[in-house]
Design a protein around this motif. Structure first.
Motif, PDB file in Angstrom:
ATOM      1  N   UNK A 291       0.905  -0.931   0.010  1.00  0.00           N
ATOM      2  CA  UNK A 291      -0.084   0.013   0.048  1.00  0.00           C
ATOM      3  C   UNK A 291       0.822   1.267   0.005  1.00  0.00           C
ATOM      4  N   UNK A 292       0.409   2.475  -0.460  1.00  0.00           N
ATOM      5  CA  UNK A 292       1.113   3.651  -0.420  1.00  0.00           C
ATOM      6  C   UNK A 292       1.604   4.219   0.697  1.00  0.00           C
ATOM      7  N   UNK A 293       0.868   3.840   2.069  1.00  0.00           N
ATOM      8  CA  UNK A 293       1.301   4.128   3.450  1.00  0.00           C
ATOM      9  C   UNK A 293       1.272   3.124   4.373  1.00  0.00           C
ATOM     10  N   UNK A 294       1.757   3.328   5.450  1.00  0.00           N
ATOM     11  CA  UNK A 294       1.692   2.284   6.406  1.00  0.00           C
ATOM     12  C   UNK A 294       0.422   2.370   7.379  1.00  0.00           C
ATOM     13  N   UNK A 295      -0.504   2.859   7.103  1.00  0.00           N
ATOM     14  CA  UNK A 295      -1.803   3.171   7.847  1.00  0.00           C
ATOM     15  C   UNK A 295      -2.381   1.576   7.930  1.00  0.00           C
ATOM     16  N   UNK A 296      -2.384   1.226   8.950  1.00  0.00           N
ATOM     17  CA  UNK A 296      -3.245   0.226   9.518  1.00  0.00           C
ATOM     18  C   UNK A 296      -2.405  -1.090   9.303  1.00  0.00           C
ATOM     19  N   UNK A 297      -1.028  -0.946   8.958  1.00  0.00           N
ATOM     20  CA  UNK A 297      -0.271  -2.032   8.383  1.00  0.00           C
ATOM     21  C   UNK A 297       0.718  -2.424   9.835  1.00  0.00           C
ATOM     22  N   UNK A 298       1.136  -3.676   9.650  1.00  0.00           N
ATOM     23  CA  UNK A 298       2.026  -4.167  10.968  1.00  0.00           C
ATOM     24  C   UNK A 298       3.268  -3.848  10.705  1.00  0.00           C
ATOM     25  N   UNK A 299       3.980  -4.082  11.759  1.00  0.00           N
ATOM     26  CA  UNK A 299       5.689  -3.674  11.658  1.00  0.00           C
ATOM     27  C   UNK A 299       6.370  -4.254  10.543  1.00  0.00           C
ATOM     28  N   UNK A 300       6.050  -5.476  10.234  1.00  0.00           N
ATOM     29  CA  UNK A 300       6.348  -6.065   8.898  1.00  0.00           C
ATOM     30  C   UNK A 300       5.435  -6.929   8.310  1.00  0.00           C
ATOM     31  N   UNK A 301       5.313  -7.099   6.962  1.00  0.00           N
ATOM     32  CA  UNK A 301       4.248  -7.846   6.361  1.00  0.00           C
ATOM     33  C   UNK A 301       4.717  -8.445   4.980  1.00  0.00           C
ATOM     34  N   UNK A 302       3.919  -9.239   4.426  1.00  0.00           N
ATOM     35  CA  UNK A 302       4.169  -9.897   3.053  1.00  0.00           C
ATOM     36  C   UNK A 302       3.296  -9.617   2.362  1.00  0.00           C
ATOM     37  N   UNK A 303       3.604  -9.420   0.861  1.00  0.00           N
ATOM     38  CA  UNK A 303       2.756  -9.226  -0.507  1.00  0.00           C
ATOM     39  C   UNK A 303       2.936 -10.477  -1.176  1.00  0.00           C
ATOM     40  N   UNK A 304       1.985 -11.060  -1.654  1.00  0.00           N
ATOM     41  CA  UNK A 304       2.291 -12.105  -2.700  1.00  0.00           C
ATOM     42  C   UNK A 304       2.518 -11.479  -4.131  1.00  0.00           C
ATOM     43  N   UNK A 305       3.614 -12.264  -4.724  1.00  0.00           N
ATOM     44  CA  UNK A 305       3.958 -11.979  -6.023  1.00  0.00           C
ATOM     45  C   UNK A 305       4.402 -12.961  -6.710  1.00  0.00           C
ATOM     46  N   UNK A 306       4.360 -12.934  -8.234  1.00  0.00           N
ATOM     47  CA  UNK A 306       5.184 -13.892  -9.143  1.00  0.00           C
ATOM     48  C   UNK A 306       5.584 -13.106 -10.152  1.00  0.00           C
ATOM     49  N   UNK A 307       6.658 -13.585 -10.889  1.00  0.00           N
ATOM     50  CA  UNK A 307       7.281 -12.982 -11.932  1.00  0.00           C
ATOM     51  C   UNK A 307       8.011 -14.026 -12.880  1.00  0.00           C
ATOM     52  N   UNK A 308       8.615 -13.541 -14.067  1.00  0.00           N
ATOM     53  CA  UNK A 308       9.523 -14.363 -14.662  1.00  0.00           C
ATOM     54  C   UNK A 308      10.859 -13.816 -14.529  1.00  0.00           C
ATOM     55  N   UNK A 309      11.811 -14.525 -14.621  1.00  0.00           N
ATOM     56  CA  UNK A 309      13.204 -14.266 -14.248  1.00  0.00           C
ATOM     57  C   UNK A 309      14.082 -14.764 -15.394  1.00  0.00           C
ATOM     58  N   UNK A 310      14.837 -13.976 -15.965  1.00  0.00           N
ATOM     59  CA  UNK A 310      15.476 -14.399 -17.309  1.00  0.00           C
ATOM     60  C   UNK A 310      17.226 -14.505 -16.746  1.00  0.00           C
ATOM     61  N   UNK A 311      17.827 -15.442 -17.079  1.00  0.00           N
ATOM     62  CA  UNK A 311      19.050 -15.385 -16.640  1.00  0.00           C
ATOM     63  C   UNK A 311      20.090 -15.573 -18.003  1.00  0.00           C
ATOM     64  N   UNK A 312      21.007 -14.502 -18.044  1.00  0.00           N
ATOM     65  CA  UNK A 312      21.939 -14.344 -19.064  1.00  0.00           C
ATOM     66  C   UNK A 312      23.404 -14.781 -18.778  1.00  0.00           C
TER      67      UNK A 312
END
Length: 259
Positions: free
Chosen positions: A236-257
């Motif tokens: 989120x844009x700010x820490x309003x209502x967020x705990x001291x540490x938190x995780x956000x799920x993600x996925x991506x492609x990684x290309x290795x050269x």
């Protein structure tokens, strides 16, 4: 998977492991659209494959690194060749200060499991493009889940941060030994419009696309790594209502050269 192996194996990997639906998994309309697109594309490719006299060869020279349309990342350096493509599935990690709720969350790096998508990248790039968004809809059962739901892609490595500014990639596994690299950020561009914003179609946006360069001591001749076709991961844009540490799920492609 080595280039000389039949790409039929790659297609089987993304076909044979149809998801087992559980309560709360992929039940919302946004999820169903992502999954229906995925399985429709698979069905089309299976039908086309049946008409082939033989399976095409998994040729890494045919894989093309995705380019962000508005502001592309710098090109791969001259003389480097593609070594590996993986789908990364994990979390982007953040911290918040208790003294300033309006401050932006601070990145603590990421943790992700990497799944071998090299042959898919070289032969079915349209399928690869939607895999991060599809994979995001299914939680990892463990940090070392052996295959990527709903595909059957096998683990090829792990991604984590040695410190808050040093992304690390360990591609030395029991299945393959492709090297290890500590990296530094070379360039970043925003994820293109229309990227998957988060799980269930709800989130704060996709993390940026990146070009990374390896630090001294990298093995396996690894030189440059790209993170593209990201899905989710933004805080989120700010820490309003967020705990001291938190995780956000993600996925991506990684290309290795490699050099």
């Amino acid at each position: 998977m080595l280039p000389q192996l039949w790409v039929a194996s790659a297609l089987c990997a993304v076909v044979l492991s149809a998801p087992t639906y559980s309560p709360g998994a992929a039940e919302r309309p946004a999820d169903m659209k992502v999954l229906s697109d995925y399985f429709h594309m698979l069905g089309t490719k299976v039908q086309a494959g049946r008409a082939m006299a033989e399976a095409p060869i998994c040729d890494l020279s045919k894989a093309v690194l995705p380019v962000a349309t508005a502001t592309p990342l710098p090109a791969v350096s001259a003389g480097l060749t593609l070594k590996h493509v993986a789908i990364g599935r994990g979390t982007q990690n953040y911290s918040c200060t208790s003294t300033n709720a309006t401050a932006a969350p601070v990145s603590l790096g990421a943790i992700a499991t990497l799944y071998n998508a090299t042959c898919v990248a070289s032969t079915y790039p349209d399928l690869l493009q939607i895999l991060p968004g599809v994979a995001l809809e299914f939680n990892l059962t463990t940090p070392t889940q052996q295959t990527l739901t709903p595909s059957n892609l096998d683990i090829s490595g792990h991604h984590y941060f040695s410190n808050t500014t040093t992304p690390s990639f360990n591609l030395s596994t029991t299945a393959m030994d492709l090297g290890f690299a500590l990296c530094q950020k070379n360039n970043t561009v925003p994820a293109p419009a229309g990227s998957v914003v988060g799980q269930d179609g709800v989130g704060f946006g996709a993390v940026p696309w990146l070009k990374l360069t390896t630090r001294t001591g990298a093995t396996g001749n690894l030189q440059e790594i790209y993170r593209v076709n990201t899905a989710g991961g933004n805080p989120p844009a700010t820490c309003v209502g967020m705990p001291a540490t938190f995780e956000i799920q993600y996925a991506a492609e990684y290309w290795f050269f490699q050099s």
